[in-house]
Design an enzyme around this catalytic site. Structure first.
Site, PDB file in Angstrom:
ATOM      1  N   THR A  63     -17.369   6.269 -20.416  1.00 26.34           N
ATOM      2  CA  THR A  63     -18.465   6.171 -19.434  1.00 26.34           C
ATOM      3  C   THR A  63     -19.158   4.808 -19.532  1.00 26.34           C
ATOM      4  OG1 THR A  63     -20.087   7.280 -20.868  1.00 26.34           O
ATOM      5  CG2 THR A  63     -18.844   8.667 -19.327  1.00 26.34           C
ATOM      6  N   HIS A 113     -23.940   0.987 -30.417  1.00 23.90           N
ATOM      7  CA  HIS A 113     -24.051   2.076 -31.386  1.00 23.90           C
ATOM      8  C   HIS A 113     -25.223   2.982 -30.979  1.00 23.90           C
ATOM      9  CE1 HIS A 113     -23.701   4.291 -35.022  1.00 23.90           C
ATOM     10  NE2 HIS A 113     -24.972   4.082 -35.296  1.00 23.90           N
TER      11      HIS A 113
HETATM   12  C1  GRF Z   1     -21.172   5.999 -26.864  1.00 20.37           C
HETATM   13  O1  GRF Z   1     -22.205   6.881 -27.214  1.00 20.37           O
HETATM   14  C2  GRF Z   1     -21.213   4.728 -27.673  1.00 20.37           C
HETATM   15  O2  GRF Z   1     -22.513   4.357 -28.030  1.00 20.37           O
HETATM   16  C3  GRF Z   1     -20.454   5.122 -28.908  1.00 20.37           C
HETATM   17  O3  GRF Z   1     -19.395   5.919 -28.430  1.00 20.37           O
HETATM   18  C4  GRF Z   1     -19.799   6.556 -27.221  1.00 20.37           C
HETATM   19  C5  GRF Z   1     -18.764   6.246 -26.190  1.00 20.37           C
HETATM   20  O4  GRF Z   1     -18.955   6.958 -25.000  1.00 20.37           O
HETATM   21  N1  GRF Z   1     -20.033   3.958 -29.660  1.00 20.37           N
HETATM   22  P1  GRF Z   1     -18.096   6.629 -23.707  1.00 20.37           P
HETATM   23  O5  GRF Z   1     -16.620   6.725 -24.115  1.00 20.37           O
HETATM   24  O6  GRF Z   1     -18.445   5.249 -23.252  1.00 20.37           O
HETATM   25  O7  GRF Z   1     -18.436   7.691 -22.710  1.00 20.37           O
END
Ligand code: GRF
Length: 274
Positions: free
Chosen positions: A19, A158
């Site tokens: 996402t 993060h």
């Molecule tokens: C996010 O919460 C990011 O902060 C963490 O992994 C998650 C990835 O979510 N490192 P997406 O795949 O971008 O939906």
């Protein structure tokens, strides 16, 4: 030079739903993020982020780390390690407390997988690699290769306020600790886990009626805006890395609009409708 040639060229590394990648794509297409996403790479062939990329005509590549599992490694046809492997073993901070032979084995397999990513990146002239939910550690080999001119070229997002709650479960760790404020950090990547210089952070409230899911939904809205903004700052030369007290590297954001941006983002997160 054409406008296209002036754009920042980025590659995105992800392992899951993507996402954050989608948020970048949407902003690139809307013209608010002046970047070209040249490649989306994953260790996971099933990552939905790959589908998102393909839906927008962005090239994708998969390096299946399972090929570099303990047993499979013997079958990898060509696997000489880098000449400075012994030095990389000394520098690595990923595998602490393991016997030296185990550290060497794990690092060797990680480097061989990463070398495939490097081969894919090399011809593209990538300015920045963005980690967006990439669930693998990066070795000093990959990091120093990408940042060999001394400039940080890998960013990560993060979902916690580092230095609190590093690791894989930022939202769950924040929520289960009983925090009343959660946060998001975008940082440059160094050889530790979520330890690199902080670029930007933003916070959101955790209300009594919240669940982990509602907290995550609120945090993700911040992620989408904050990550793209940091990439845009990088593209515009608005990020200055300086040495702070205690010799720690500190990033200064030079964009005059930064305080307004941050205030708006946090106000939105505190709105009960968030
Ligand atoms: C996010 O919460 C990011 O902060 C963490 O992994 C998650 C990835 O979510 N490192 P997406 O795949 O971008 O939906």
């Amino acid at each position: 030079m054409t406008a296209e040639a002036n754009k920042l060229t980025i590659a995105v590394l992800l392992s899951g739903s993507g996402t954050n990648l989608q948020a970048m794509i949407d902003r690139v297409e809307a013209g608010t993020l002046q970047a070209k996403i040249a490649l989306v790479m994953s260790n996971n062939p099933e990552a939905y982020g790959l589908v998102r990329a393909r839906n927008h005509g962005i090239p994708t590549a998969v390096v299946d780390y399972r090929r570099y599992g303990k047993k499979q490694l013997l079958r990898v046809p060509e696997s000489p390690l880098p000449e400075d492997f012994a030095d990389l073993v000394k520098r690595q901070r990923l595998y602490r407390g393991l016997p030296p032979a185990e550290v060497e084995d794990r690092l060797a397999r990680l480097i061989l997988a990463e070398r495939e990513f490097i081969r894919l990146l090399e011809p593209l002239g990538v300015d920045l690699v963005c980690l967006a939910g990439f669930m693998r550690l990066l070795s000093p080999y990959f990091i120093s290769h990408l940042q060999r001119d001394g400039k940080y070229r890998i960013m990560n997002i993060h979902p916690a306020l580092v230095p609190a709650f590093p690791g894989e479960h930022g939202y769950a760790d924040t929520f289960s600790y009983g925090c009343k404020i959660g946060g998001i950090t975008v940082h440059f990547v160094d050889e530790g886990e979520d330890t690199g210089p902080v670029i930007a952070q933003a916070i959101y409230p955790i209300w009594p009626e919240d669940s982990l899911e509602s907290v995550q939904r609120r945090g993700l809205q911040i992620e989408y805006a904050l990550y793209s903004k940091c990439i845009q700052w990088f593209a515009a030369g608005h990020l200055q890395v300086t040495t702070g007290s205690g010799n720690r590297l500190v990033v200064k954001i030079l964009d005059p609009d930064y305080p307004n941006f941050l205030e708006t983002l946090i106000r939105q997160a505190f709105g009960r409708s968030a």
